[in-house]
Design a protein around this motif. Structure first.
Motif, PDB file in Angstrom:
ATOM      1  N   TYR A  34      16.959 -20.396   3.102  1.00  0.00           N
ATOM      2  CA  TYR A  34      15.797 -20.339   2.300  1.00  0.00           C
ATOM      3  C   TYR A  34      14.784 -20.630   3.164  1.00  0.00           C
ATOM      4  N   ASN A  35      13.781 -19.815   3.041  1.00  0.00           N
ATOM      5  CA  ASN A  35      12.694 -19.983   3.998  1.00  0.00           C
ATOM      6  C   ASN A  35      13.194 -20.374   5.382  1.00  0.00           C
ATOM      7  N   GLY A  36      13.999 -19.409   5.824  1.00  0.00           N
ATOM      8  CA  GLY A  36      14.644 -19.078   6.877  1.00  0.00           C
ATOM      9  C   GLY A  36      15.702 -20.445   7.517  1.00  0.00           C
ATOM     10  N   LYS A  37      15.793 -21.379   6.725  1.00  0.00           N
ATOM     11  CA  LYS A  37      16.814 -22.666   6.991  1.00  0.00           C
ATOM     12  C   LYS A  37      18.174 -22.384   6.224  1.00  0.00           C
ATOM     13  N   LYS A  38      19.347 -22.383   6.886  1.00  0.00           N
ATOM     14  CA  LYS A  38      20.519 -22.271   6.334  1.00  0.00           C
ATOM     15  C   LYS A  38      20.938 -23.628   5.662  1.00  0.00           C
ATOM     16  N   TYR A  39      21.632 -23.601   4.449  1.00  0.00           N
ATOM     17  CA  TYR A  39      22.049 -24.571   3.614  1.00  0.00           C
ATOM     18  C   TYR A  39      23.446 -24.384   3.344  1.00  0.00           C
ATOM     19  N   ASP A  40      24.312 -25.515   3.229  1.00  0.00           N
ATOM     20  CA  ASP A  40      25.727 -25.328   2.790  1.00  0.00           C
ATOM     21  C   ASP A  40      25.820 -24.796   1.487  1.00  0.00           C
ATOM     22  N   ASN A  41      26.891 -23.996   1.333  1.00  0.00           N
ATOM     23  CA  ASN A  41      27.069 -23.384   0.058  1.00  0.00           C
ATOM     24  C   ASN A  41      27.954 -24.600  -1.239  1.00  0.00           C
ATOM     25  N   ARG A  42      27.087 -25.122  -1.602  1.00  0.00           N
ATOM     26  CA  ARG A  42      27.319 -26.697  -2.273  1.00  0.00           C
ATOM     27  C   ARG A  42      26.515 -26.754  -3.396  1.00  0.00           C
ATOM     28  N   GLU A  43      27.099 -26.649  -4.708  1.00  0.00           N
ATOM     29  CA  GLU A  43      26.186 -26.570  -5.875  1.00  0.00           C
ATOM     30  C   GLU A  43      25.547 -28.080  -5.904  1.00  0.00           C
ATOM     31  N   GLY A  44      24.488 -27.768  -6.295  1.00  0.00           N
ATOM     32  CA  GLY A  44      23.172 -28.976  -6.332  1.00  0.00           C
ATOM     33  C   GLY A  44      22.666 -29.511  -5.136  1.00  0.00           C
ATOM     34  N   LEU A  45      23.255 -28.988  -4.104  1.00  0.00           N
ATOM     35  CA  LEU A  45      22.259 -29.278  -2.768  1.00  0.00           C
ATOM     36  C   LEU A  45      20.983 -29.293  -2.648  1.00  0.00           C
ATOM     37  N   LYS A  46      20.184 -30.330  -2.540  1.00  0.00           N
ATOM     38  CA  LYS A  46      18.769 -30.207  -2.554  1.00  0.00           C
ATOM     39  C   LYS A  46      18.126 -29.429  -1.112  1.00  0.00           C
ATOM     40  N   ASP A  49      12.179 -27.387  -0.013  1.00  0.00           N
ATOM     41  CA  ASP A  49      11.327 -27.010  -0.980  1.00  0.00           C
ATOM     42  C   ASP A  49      11.520 -26.405  -2.033  1.00  0.00           C
ATOM     43  N   ASP A  50      10.757 -26.049  -2.969  1.00  0.00           N
ATOM     44  CA  ASP A  50      11.156 -25.410  -3.891  1.00  0.00           C
ATOM     45  C   ASP A  50      10.450 -23.896  -4.379  1.00  0.00           C
ATOM     46  N   SER A  51       9.963 -23.470  -3.422  1.00  0.00           N
ATOM     47  CA  SER A  51       9.473 -22.046  -3.598  1.00  0.00           C
ATOM     48  C   SER A  51       9.344 -21.443  -2.093  1.00  0.00           C
ATOM     49  N   GLY A  52       9.780 -20.146  -2.146  1.00  0.00           N
ATOM     50  CA  GLY A  52       9.986 -19.309  -1.036  1.00  0.00           C
ATOM     51  C   GLY A  52      10.866 -18.331  -1.101  1.00  0.00           C
ATOM     52  N   LEU A  53      11.287 -17.715   0.457  1.00  0.00           N
ATOM     53  CA  LEU A  53      12.176 -16.696   0.408  1.00  0.00           C
ATOM     54  C   LEU A  53      13.589 -17.014   0.617  1.00  0.00           C
ATOM     55  N   TRP A  54      14.595 -16.553  -0.228  1.00  0.00           N
ATOM     56  CA  TRP A  54      15.959 -17.044  -0.089  1.00  0.00           C
ATOM     57  C   TRP A  54      16.879 -15.680   0.270  1.00  0.00           C
ATOM     58  N   LYS A  55      17.900 -16.067   0.972  1.00  0.00           N
ATOM     59  CA  LYS A  55      18.942 -15.033   1.003  1.00  0.00           C
ATOM     60  C   LYS A  55      20.265 -15.653   0.705  1.00  0.00           C
ATOM     61  N   VAL A  68      38.721 -16.291  -4.787  1.00  0.00           N
ATOM     62  CA  VAL A  68      37.655 -16.223  -5.375  1.00  0.00           C
ATOM     63  C   VAL A  68      36.622 -15.955  -4.408  1.00  0.00           C
ATOM     64  N   MET A  69      35.574 -15.117  -5.070  1.00  0.00           N
ATOM     65  CA  MET A  69      34.215 -14.962  -4.009  1.00  0.00           C
ATOM     66  C   MET A  69      33.076 -15.534  -4.920  1.00  0.00           C
ATOM     67  N   VAL A  70      32.462 -16.544  -4.242  1.00  0.00           N
ATOM     68  CA  VAL A  70      31.286 -17.025  -4.936  1.00  0.00           C
ATOM     69  C   VAL A  70      29.881 -16.697  -4.207  1.00  0.00           C
ATOM     70  N   ASN A  71      29.055 -16.022  -4.782  1.00  0.00           N
ATOM     71  CA  ASN A  71      27.770 -15.869  -4.279  1.00  0.00           C
ATOM     72  C   ASN A  71      26.749 -16.944  -4.791  1.00  0.00           C
ATOM     73  N   TRP A  72      25.916 -17.526  -3.652  1.00  0.00           N
ATOM     74  CA  TRP A  72      25.126 -18.487  -3.725  1.00  0.00           C
ATOM     75  C   TRP A  72      23.676 -18.319  -3.624  1.00  0.00           C
ATOM     76  N   THR A  73      22.724 -18.926  -4.300  1.00  0.00           N
ATOM     77  CA  THR A  73      21.234 -18.740  -4.508  1.00  0.00           C
ATOM     78  C   THR A  73      20.622 -20.049  -4.652  1.00  0.00           C
ATOM     79  N   ILE A  74      19.530 -20.122  -4.499  1.00  0.00           N
ATOM     80  CA  ILE A  74      18.629 -21.298  -4.710  1.00  0.00           C
ATOM     81  C   ILE A  74      17.827 -21.342  -5.874  1.00  0.00           C
ATOM     82  N   VAL A  75      17.979 -22.126  -6.578  1.00  0.00           N
ATOM     83  CA  VAL A  75      17.063 -22.110  -7.934  1.00  0.00           C
ATOM     84  C   VAL A  75      16.509 -23.581  -8.202  1.00  0.00           C
ATOM     85  N   SER A  76      15.062 -23.380  -8.423  1.00  0.00           N
ATOM     86  CA  SER A  76      14.574 -24.711  -8.712  1.00  0.00           C
ATOM     87  C   SER A  76      14.705 -25.887  -7.350  1.00  0.00           C
ATOM     88  N   GLY A  77      14.688 -25.303  -6.200  1.00  0.00           N
ATOM     89  CA  GLY A  77      15.088 -26.207  -5.021  1.00  0.00           C
ATOM     90  C   GLY A  77      16.399 -26.604  -4.574  1.00  0.00           C
TER      91      GLY A  77
END
Length: 140
Positions: A34-46, A49-55, A68-77
């Motif tokens: 999210y905005n070039g910063k990597k985050y753990d693929n963990r449900e609910g991780l804050k 910020d809450d607007s920008g580009l995600w991969k 199981v294959m889980v694809n992760w995204t960012i919604v509402s930060g």
């Protein structure tokens, strides 16, 4: 793409990326960005910020009865799942749940998952997509 084509492409890619490492107990992961910063693929991780580009991030690992294959995204930060694809022990797609982010997830059988979601995703990723240079990690 049909179920056998999806299975063949995904298992070939996992074996290639594993490079002879054991596939009895493993976790293959690409962290959500999210905005070039990597985050753990963990449900609910804050996120910061809450607007920008995600991969999209992805996790593939064994589960009861298969994988199981889980694809992760960012919604509402926050990190949340975008799609959960379930496979049997031979890595044949059985079903999927696609998060609509507004109500209950859409559920697809294995054939529809491959033709409408997974097949397109694998085609987009292409051959040899799992690499450390692309952000993929193999843990066992």
């Amino acid at each position: 793409m049909n179920k056998s084509q999806c299975r063949e492409m995904l298992t070939k890619e996992i074996r290639r990326f594993a490079g002879g490492r054991s596939l009895k107990k493993f976790k293959i992961e690409k962290k959500v960005q999210y905005n070039g910063k990597k985050y753990d693929n963990r449900e609910g991780l804050k996120c910061d910020d809450d607007s920008g580009l995600w991969k999209m991030g992805t996790t593939i690992e064994p589960c009861e009865g298969g994988y199981v294959m889980v694809n992760w995204t960012i919604v509402s930060g926050k990190v949340t799942w975008n799609a959960k694809v379930h496979f049997n022990s031979k890595m044949t797609c059985q079903s999927s749940h696609i998060n609509t982010f507004m109500r209950t997830p859409m559920v697809f059988n294995g054939n529809d998952t491959c033709s409408q979601y997974l097949g397109e995703l694998l085609s987009e990723w292409g051959n040899c997509f799992m690499t450390e240079e692309n952000g993929w990690i193999f843990n066992n």
